[in-house]
Design a protein around this motif. Structure first.
Motif, mmCIF file in Angstrom:
data_model
loop_
_atom_site.group_PDB
_atom_site.id
_atom_site.type_symbol
_atom_site.label_atom_id
_atom_site.label_comp_id
_atom_site.label_asym_id
_atom_site.label_seq_id
_atom_site.Cartn_x
_atom_site.Cartn_y
_atom_site.Cartn_z
ATOM 1 N N ILE A 79 30.041 32.909 47.851
ATOM 2 C CA ILE A 79 29.133 33.703 47.012
ATOM 3 C C ILE A 79 29.675 35.117 46.833
ATOM 4 C CG2 ILE A 79 26.825 34.730 46.902
ATOM 5 C CD1 ILE A 79 25.792 32.217 48.318
ATOM 6 N N PHE A 80 30.161 35.722 47.922
ATOM 7 C CA PHE A 80 30.707 37.078 47.829
ATOM 8 C C PHE A 80 31.952 37.108 46.959
ATOM 9 C CE2 PHE A 80 33.679 40.308 49.428
ATOM 10 C CZ PHE A 80 32.926 41.448 49.188
ATOM 11 N N GLU A 81 32.850 36.121 47.136
ATOM 12 C CA GLU A 81 34.065 36.060 46.333
ATOM 13 C C GLU A 81 33.739 35.903 44.847
ATOM 14 O OE1 GLU A 81 37.862 35.545 46.825
ATOM 15 O OE2 GLU A 81 37.124 37.176 48.041
ATOM 16 N N TRP A 82 32.751 35.041 44.542
ATOM 17 C CA TRP A 82 32.376 34.825 43.152
ATOM 18 C C TRP A 82 31.767 36.092 42.554
ATOM 19 C CZ3 TRP A 82 33.334 31.801 39.265
ATOM 20 C CH2 TRP A 82 32.481 31.780 38.160
ATOM 21 N N TRP A 83 30.910 36.769 43.312
ATOM 22 C CA TRP A 83 30.322 38.015 42.822
ATOM 23 C C TRP A 83 31.396 39.070 42.587
ATOM 24 C CZ3 TRP A 83 30.542 42.688 45.515
ATOM 25 C CH2 TRP A 83 29.836 43.746 44.944
ATOM 26 N N TYR A 84 32.331 39.184 43.511
ATOM 27 C CA TYR A 84 33.392 40.185 43.387
ATOM 28 C C TYR A 84 34.288 39.856 42.197
ATOM 29 C CZ TYR A 84 36.711 43.689 45.081
ATOM 30 O OH TYR A 84 37.502 44.794 45.202
ATOM 31 N N PHE A 85 34.556 38.549 41.992
ATOM 32 C CA PHE A 85 35.396 38.156 40.870
ATOM 33 C C PHE A 85 34.700 38.432 39.542
ATOM 34 C CE2 PHE A 85 36.453 34.764 37.787
ATOM 35 C CZ PHE A 85 37.788 35.081 37.570
ATOM 36 N N ARG A 86 33.404 38.164 39.451
ATOM 37 C CA ARG A 86 32.665 38.406 38.210
ATOM 38 C C ARG A 86 32.579 39.900 37.896
ATOM 39 N NH1 ARG A 86 31.482 34.730 34.522
ATOM 40 N NH2 ARG A 86 29.497 35.739 34.082
ATOM 41 N N LYS A 87 32.516 40.739 38.939
ATOM 42 C CA LYS A 87 32.363 42.167 38.724
ATOM 43 C C LYS A 87 33.683 42.871 38.480
ATOM 44 C CE LYS A 87 29.993 46.238 40.567
ATOM 45 N NZ LYS A 87 29.144 46.776 41.655
ATOM 46 N N TYR A 88 34.716 42.494 39.247
ATOM 47 C CA TYR A 88 35.978 43.227 39.178
ATOM 48 C C TYR A 88 37.143 42.396 38.624
ATOM 49 C CZ TYR A 88 33.464 46.498 42.159
ATOM 50 O OH TYR A 88 32.541 47.374 42.671
ATOM 51 N N GLY A 89 36.936 41.099 38.408
ATOM 52 C CA GLY A 89 37.971 40.276 37.801
ATOM 53 C C GLY A 89 39.103 39.884 38.720
ATOM 54 N N THR A 90 38.915 39.992 40.041
ATOM 55 C CA THR A 90 39.953 39.612 40.984
ATOM 56 C C THR A 90 39.313 39.133 42.270
ATOM 57 O OG1 THR A 90 41.969 40.363 42.104
ATOM 58 C CG2 THR A 90 40.155 41.919 41.958
ATOM 59 N N SER A 91 40.090 38.492 43.109
ATOM 60 C CA SER A 91 39.599 37.997 44.392
ATOM 61 C C SER A 91 39.669 39.101 45.438
ATOM 62 C CB SER A 91 40.429 36.789 44.841
ATOM 63 O OG SER A 91 40.196 36.485 46.197
ATOM 64 N N PHE A 92 38.598 39.255 46.225
ATOM 65 C CA PHE A 92 38.571 40.287 47.259
ATOM 66 C C PHE A 92 39.607 39.989 48.338
ATOM 67 C CE2 PHE A 92 36.994 41.707 51.423
ATOM 68 C CZ PHE A 92 36.940 43.074 51.193
ATOM 69 N N ILE A 93 39.672 38.739 48.782
ATOM 70 C CA ILE A 93 40.635 38.375 49.825
ATOM 71 C C ILE A 93 42.058 38.572 49.333
ATOM 72 C CG2 ILE A 93 41.452 36.503 51.301
ATOM 73 C CD1 ILE A 93 38.665 35.321 51.214
ATOM 74 N N GLN A 95 43.015 40.629 46.950
ATOM 75 C CA GLN A 95 43.268 42.053 46.775
ATOM 76 C C GLN A 95 43.576 42.719 48.112
ATOM 77 O OE1 GLN A 95 39.977 44.370 45.271
ATOM 78 N NE2 GLN A 95 41.322 45.737 44.160
ATOM 79 N N VAL A 96 42.816 42.370 49.151
ATOM 80 C CA VAL A 96 43.063 42.933 50.482
ATOM 81 C C VAL A 96 44.433 42.497 50.991
ATOM 82 C CG1 VAL A 96 42.309 42.872 52.881
ATOM 83 C CG2 VAL A 96 40.634 43.171 51.070
ATOM 84 N N SER A 97 44.782 41.243 50.738
ATOM 85 C CA SER A 97 46.084 40.748 51.181
ATOM 86 C C SER A 97 47.221 41.509 50.515
ATOM 87 C CB SER A 97 46.202 39.253 50.875
ATOM 88 O OG SER A 97 45.164 38.534 51.503
ATOM 89 N N VAL A 98 47.084 41.733 49.199
ATOM 90 C CA VAL A 98 48.146 42.430 48.466
ATOM 91 C C VAL A 98 48.204 43.901 48.845
ATOM 92 C CG1 VAL A 98 48.888 43.134 46.176
ATOM 93 C CG2 VAL A 98 48.098 40.810 46.550
ATOM 94 N N SER A 99 47.017 44.528 49.037
ATOM 95 C CA SER A 99 46.973 45.973 49.266
ATOM 96 C C SER A 99 47.359 46.359 50.688
ATOM 97 C CB SER A 99 45.570 46.511 48.953
ATOM 98 O OG SER A 99 45.216 46.218 47.619
ATOM 99 N N HIS A 100 46.969 45.539 51.675
ATOM 100 C CA HIS A 100 47.130 45.950 53.070
ATOM 101 C C HIS A 100 48.139 45.099 53.844
ATOM 102 C CE1 HIS A 100 43.749 48.702 52.655
ATOM 103 N NE2 HIS A 100 43.083 47.731 52.053
ATOM 104 N N LEU A 101 48.143 43.785 53.608
ATOM 105 C CA LEU A 101 49.035 42.932 54.388
ATOM 106 C C LEU A 101 50.435 42.872 53.792
ATOM 107 C CD1 LEU A 101 46.649 39.942 55.216
ATOM 108 C CD2 LEU A 101 47.137 41.983 56.561
ATOM 109 N N ARG A 102 50.515 42.888 52.456
ATOM 110 C CA ARG A 102 51.826 42.780 51.825
ATOM 111 C C ARG A 102 52.758 43.923 52.177
ATOM 112 N NH1 ARG A 102 52.788 42.247 45.310
ATOM 113 N NH2 ARG A 102 55.009 41.894 45.354
ATOM 114 N N PRO A 103 52.301 45.208 52.194
ATOM 115 C CA PRO A 103 53.217 46.276 52.615
ATOM 116 C C PRO A 103 53.721 46.111 54.047
ATOM 117 C CG PRO A 103 51.342 47.192 51.444
ATOM 118 C CD PRO A 103 51.022 45.754 51.705
ATOM 119 N N LEU A 104 52.861 45.568 54.943
ATOM 120 C CA LEU A 104 53.287 45.383 56.326
ATOM 121 C C LEU A 104 54.344 44.308 56.455
ATOM 122 C CD1 LEU A 104 49.829 45.582 58.142
ATOM 123 C CD2 LEU A 104 51.562 47.372 57.940
ATOM 124 N N LEU A 105 54.324 43.346 55.508
ATOM 125 C CA LEU A 105 55.293 42.256 55.553
ATOM 126 C C LEU A 105 56.501 42.514 54.674
ATOM 127 C CD1 LEU A 105 52.869 39.198 55.465
ATOM 128 C CD2 LEU A 105 53.976 40.249 57.440
#
Length: 523
Positions: A79-93, A95-105
């Motif tokens: 439900i949260f993922e669907w709401w976030y996708f409808r509002k911002y057009g992207t997946s929250f998980i 986005q977090v993976s790309v923004s925070h985990l990807r630089p570390l890797l």
């Protein structure tokens, strides 16, 4: 010493990142080998036996509760993922993976620079790197006080989203402020005003700044948000122009005296261009279209490198209102270039000009019998290219979807760009006889199979959580209804799952000597 320590830490971090990026497989096998070697002192077999005995003592009610809780948690995530996708057009998980985990890797952010960063005047080099599918400021955006607020007065609802207004606030801070504002009291007040969320607080700050000095940005804010008519807004913009030209001339003389003076001149240039463009838009809205066209042409000649304002789109709309189609074609010839970022305005205006040549005598039945002429084929292909660029526009031009007020920011090739284009250009299509009929025939795919790019697909994590929620809910239901049968199935599944691991362990134990651990402890 500090620099040497910092350099060593950076090298150490880069080595760790590199190892995690390329050697994770080796690390995984090393960890498995260590676990196997240490299985006796760590009593892994005994612990597994204890865990197995504990699981055998659990009742089916526990498994029902476990699967039900898993289903509930995955459902909430869905439900949260669907709401976030409808509002911002992207997946929250995602986005977090790309923004925070990807630089570390060791990942690299390859996103294109924002359009606001082109204010330095190096427009030619930035054109190639600007992505078409990104958020841009709407070149024809309405005035908040004189136009958007009318909707609020009538309906009691806000015409703009918080996300849109937040982007505008960032634009204002980028274009209308600089690092030396704190040296001038009026500019310091306006620097805080652009960050203020409350409209009344921004307006009060603008009046406070004007009490101290003739501040161009203060007049801009009042013209945009306090003026209730276009006439009032135009008067305030004329006052802003007088103050802005004085600041521009002073900073132009000092721009080569240092980086701070250069930044101030860049800010004053942005302010002056913005004021002149809005004055031209005021003239267009008040019916003085020829005057607006002249102001836009003069502005484009005076500041040819500031293409991020997209003044040519304002010019195209004004020329279409004058039905100066030859001038429209001349503007398109200059800006409809493969090296420049395209827009719905450019693509659909080019299609409109091609359609104008044949649309008054066009008949789909006759064209189906005799085939398309060269001029008709050119018009159909131009419409096809426009629909390929933004497939959302035809539904608004054909009035199959209701128009709403255009936002202050648009997504290139998206629905928001289609709304903004149709809001201002629908009248121009209606003025050309048969143009909408030709668009309708071509869009339906009578002569071409039209692409639907960009097709917005659901993110992977929404599909994953939906499947996980459904699967765990089904397990909970089956476990509740058939506890004994599900228990047998679970044991058979686990035994099958661990069969390859047990087979590998037996082979390893038969190859390695049983006293290997003792030999390692001696070493």
């Amino acid at each position: 010493m500090a620099e040497a320590g910092t350099g060593f830490l950076e090298q150490l971090k880069s080595c760790i990142v590199w190892s995690w990026t390329y050697l994770w497989t080796l690390w995984f096998f090393i960890m498995l080998f260590l676990v196997y070697i240490l299985r006796v002192p760590l009593k892994i077999n005994d612990n597994l036996t204890t865990v197995s005995m504990f699981l055998n003592t659990l009742t089916p009610k526990f498994y029902v509760a476990l699967t039900g809780t898993s289903s509930l948690i995955s459902g909430l995530i869905l439900i949260f993922e669907w709401w976030y996708f409808r509002k911002y057009g992207t997946s929250f998980i995602e986005q977090v993976s790309v923004s925070h985990l990807r630089p570390l890797l060791g990942g690299v952010d390859n996103s294109a620079p924002s359009s606001a960063g082109a204010a330095s005047g190096d427009a030619d080099s930035s054109r190639q790197s600007v992505s078409e599918c990104k958020v841009w400021r709407n070149p024809l955006n309405l005035f908040r006080g004189a136009e958007y607020n009318r909707y609020t007065w009538v309906t009691g609802r806000e015409p703009l989203t918080y996300y849109d207004m937040n982007l505008s606030a960032q634009d204002h801070q980028t274009f209308f402020t600089c690092d030396t504002d704190h040296l001038r009291p009026a500019d310091a007040i306006m620097q805080k005003a652009w960050r203020e969320r409350n409209p009344q607080a921004r307006i009060s700050a603008a009046h406070e700044a004007l009490e101290l000095n003739e501040c161009a940005t203060a007049y801009i804010l009042l013209a945009e948000e306090e003026a209730t008519t276009i006439v009032e807004a135009e008067k305030l913009f004329k006052q802003a122009l007088k103050a802005g030209e004085g600041c521009y001339r002073r900073s132009q003389q000092l721009q080569h005296h240092g980086a701070q003076y250069e930044a101030q001149h860049r800010r004053d240039t942005n302010v002056l261009v913005y004021i002149k463009r809005r004055l031209a838009m005021c003239a267009r809205k008040l019916g003085r279209t020829r005057e607006a066209v002249k102001m836009m042409r003069d502005l484009m000649k005076e500041f040819p490198l500031l293409s991020m304002f997209n003044i040519h789109e304002n010019l195209l709309e004004a020329l279409l209102e004058l039905q100066a189609y030859a001038d429209v074609q001349a503007v398109l010839a200059k800006y409809d270039d493969i090296s420049l970022p395209k827009s719905a305005t450019i693509c659909y205006t080019a299609a409109l000009l091609k359609a104008r040549a044949v649309s008054d005598k066009f008949s789909p039945e006759a064209a189906s019998r005799r085939g398309l002429s060269t001029a008709e084929m050119n018009a159909v292909e131009a419409i096809h290219r426009a629909v390929e660029f933004n497939p959302h526009v035809p539904k608004y031009l054909l009035e199959m979807k209701s128009l709403i007020l255009p936002p202050e920011h648009i997504l290139k090739r998206g629905d928001s760009e289609a709304i903004a284009y149709a809001f201002f250009h629908l009248q121009h299509w209606k003025r050309v006889e048969g143009a909408l009929n030709l668009l309708h025939c071509t869009w339906e795919g009578t002569f071409h199979e039209v692409s639907v790019y960009p097709k917005k697909e659901l993110p992977f994590f929404i599909l994953f959580t939906a499947g996980l929620c459904s699967f765990t809910a089904m397990l909970a239901l089956l476990t509740h209804q058939f506890p004994e049968l599900m228990g047998v199935f679970a044991k058979a599944f686990l035994s099958t799952l661990f069969a390859p691991l047990n087979f590998v362990m037996e082979k390893v134990e038969s190859i390695l000597p049983s006293s290997l651990w003792h030999q390692l402890t001696r070493i």
